[in-house]
Design a protein around this motif. Structure first.
Motif, PDB file in Angstrom:
ATOM      1  N   CYS A 207       0.854  -1.180   0.000  1.00  0.00           N
ATOM      2  CA  CYS A 207       0.000   0.000   0.000  1.00  0.00           C
ATOM      3  C   CYS A 207       0.892   1.232   0.000  1.00  0.00           C
ATOM      4  CB  CYS A 207      -0.894   0.004   1.245  1.00  0.00           C
ATOM      5  SG  CYS A 207      -1.960   1.466   1.396  1.00  0.00           S
ATOM      6  N   ASN A 227      -2.203   3.265  -8.399  1.00  0.00           N
ATOM      7  CA  ASN A 227      -3.548   2.903  -8.849  1.00  0.00           C
ATOM      8  C   ASN A 227      -3.505   2.169 -10.184  1.00  0.00           C
ATOM      9  OD1 ASN A 227      -5.578   3.730  -6.920  1.00  0.00           O
ATOM     10  ND2 ASN A 227      -4.973   5.841  -7.305  1.00  0.00           N
ATOM     11  N   ASP A 232      -3.090  -0.834  -3.567  1.00  0.00           N
ATOM     12  CA  ASP A 232      -3.881  -0.030  -2.637  1.00  0.00           C
ATOM     13  C   ASP A 232      -3.199   1.309  -2.354  1.00  0.00           C
ATOM     14  OD1 ASP A 232      -6.137  -1.704  -2.054  1.00  0.00           O
ATOM     15  OD2 ASP A 232      -4.756  -3.057  -1.026  1.00  0.00           O
ATOM     16  N   LEU A 269      -7.864  -2.793   5.224  1.00  0.00           N
ATOM     17  CA  LEU A 269      -7.677  -2.709   3.776  1.00  0.00           C
ATOM     18  C   LEU A 269      -6.784  -3.838   3.267  1.00  0.00           C
ATOM     19  CD1 LEU A 269      -8.289  -0.936   1.233  1.00  0.00           C
ATOM     20  CD2 LEU A 269      -6.106   0.196   1.677  1.00  0.00           C
ATOM     21  N   HIS A 308     -10.488  -9.404  -0.205  1.00  0.00           N
ATOM     22  CA  HIS A 308     -10.351  -8.384  -1.261  1.00  0.00           C
ATOM     23  C   HIS A 308     -11.431  -8.461  -2.340  1.00  0.00           C
ATOM     24  CE1 HIS A 308      -6.434  -6.802   0.065  1.00  0.00           C
ATOM     25  NE2 HIS A 308      -6.245  -8.028   0.496  1.00  0.00           N
TER      26      HIS A 308
END
Length: 351
Positions: A207, A227, A232, A269, A308
């Motif tokens: 991330c 992205n 993430d 997340l 996810h």
């Protein structure tokens, strides 16, 4: 890309230089000019010089076929074929977080960066950033203070620390972290190299967290790249009256980044909260899937897709550490069992 293409078709670097020119021209993307300019002797002399410098400066040369090359980067089409790495942090560590932001960091940005890193200590991740002024160097220093390995991705060669005032921090980072670059020895940190550097930062992290960022700048470029890699991205919300908060607030507003307010946001997340890894997963048809009923590899995939919702096949491969060649048959088996379904774009999800 051309380097990978050549080695993929020829089998090895040596075979590229020993293959007949006619054979090379049959490889997709390889043109007459490239083949004519290939000079084995010149290439070997350059390679010998680089190897000598690397040995003298204790720099590891990680070609993309090297087992120590970051597996996360292998999933990215424009990843460097060769990395120069000095340090001892594991570039394939189970948990890696990239933290970037503005060079004009405020006291708020510094404080939040230090808190994020301090809170992450329980997970013992590798902290990745870009050694720049502001949020980047605060992230590295916070990691050193917390006893976490931290890797600085540079836009220069491995022998040129930029900015030079961060040299002492780099010395501390090398004790348990490291510095990483795709640029050879003597390369100066010219402006175009920074956006290229950002793609490595984005590719390395599970991330990327943006702490403070203006509406235009390197941090938002890094977020955009992350992205595009289906990685993430999180952003820390900031004061509406502060310029260096505009970028983060924009990312959140436009759903280009999840909001980061506390560690649990990141844990949820990335499914890092052990409580989110149950021994049983509820099936969409109301049934419960039990770990005991599946092979370990199958259950890893089920847990991942439960957390996810859907994942690219390549992402599943590196997240559960199953080669794509093997993963295809495991996924097919789960499809036959009515547990997993394939989606367009080589994505998979639970049924």
């Amino acid at each position: 890309m051309l380097t990978r293409q050549l080695i993929s078709y020829c089998g090895s670097a040596k075979a590229v230089f020993t293959s007949h020119k006619g054979q090379l021209l049959k490889i997709p993307g390889i043109g007459q000019t490239l083949v004519q300019n290939m000079n084995p002797n010149q290439a070997l002399q350059l390679a010998e010089s680089i190897l000598k410098q690397a040995e003298q400066q204790q720099v590891q040369l990680l070609f993309y076929t090297n087992p120590q090359y970051p597996a996360r980067l292998k999933q990215i089409a424009d990843a460097p074929c060769l990395l120069y790495y000095k340090g001892n942090a594991d570039l394939n560590h189970a948990k890696i977080v990239s933290i970037v932001g503005t060079r004009q960091a405020t006291d708020y940005g510094k404080r939040i960066t230090e808190k994020i890193v301090s809170d992450l200590k329980k997970h013992n991740p590798v902290i990745v950033s870009g050694l720049a002024y502001g949020i980047d160097i605060f992230a590295h220093r916070a990691a050193v203070a917390a006893g976490l390995p931290t890797v600085g991705v540079m836009a220069s060669g491995p022998d040129i620390i930029y900015p030079s005032v961060h040299r002492k921090t780099v010395e501390k980072m090398l004790e348990s972290g490291g510095i990483l670059t795709e640029n050879t020895f003597g390369t100066k940190p010219d402006a175009p190299r920074f956006p290229a550097r950002n793609r490595i930062i984005a590719g390395l992290g599970d991330c990327t967290i943006i702490v403070e960022a203006a509406i235009k700048g390197g941090a938002l470029i890094t977020a955009d790249i992350a992205n595009s890699y289906n990685k993430d991205v999180m952003a820390v919300p900031g004061n509406l009256d502060v310029k260096v908060s505009e970028g983060c607030n924009y990312l959140i507003k436009t759903n280009q980044a999840a909001i980061y307010t506390k560690l649990s946001d990141l844990e949820e997340l990335l499914n890092w909260d052990e409580a989110l890894a149950p021994a049983a997963v509820k099936h969409s048809k109301g049934l419960h899937l039990n770990a005991a009923e599946f092979e370990p590899e199958e259950w890893q995939i089920i847990e991942l897709l439960h957390a996810h919702k859907e994942e690219l096949m390549d992402n599943i491969s590196w997240k559960v550490q199953i080669p794509v060649s093997r993963l295809a048959s495991v996924l097919l088996g789960l499809e036959f069992k009515g547990v997993v379904k394939s989606l367009p774009g080589k994505k998979f999800a639970l049924v």
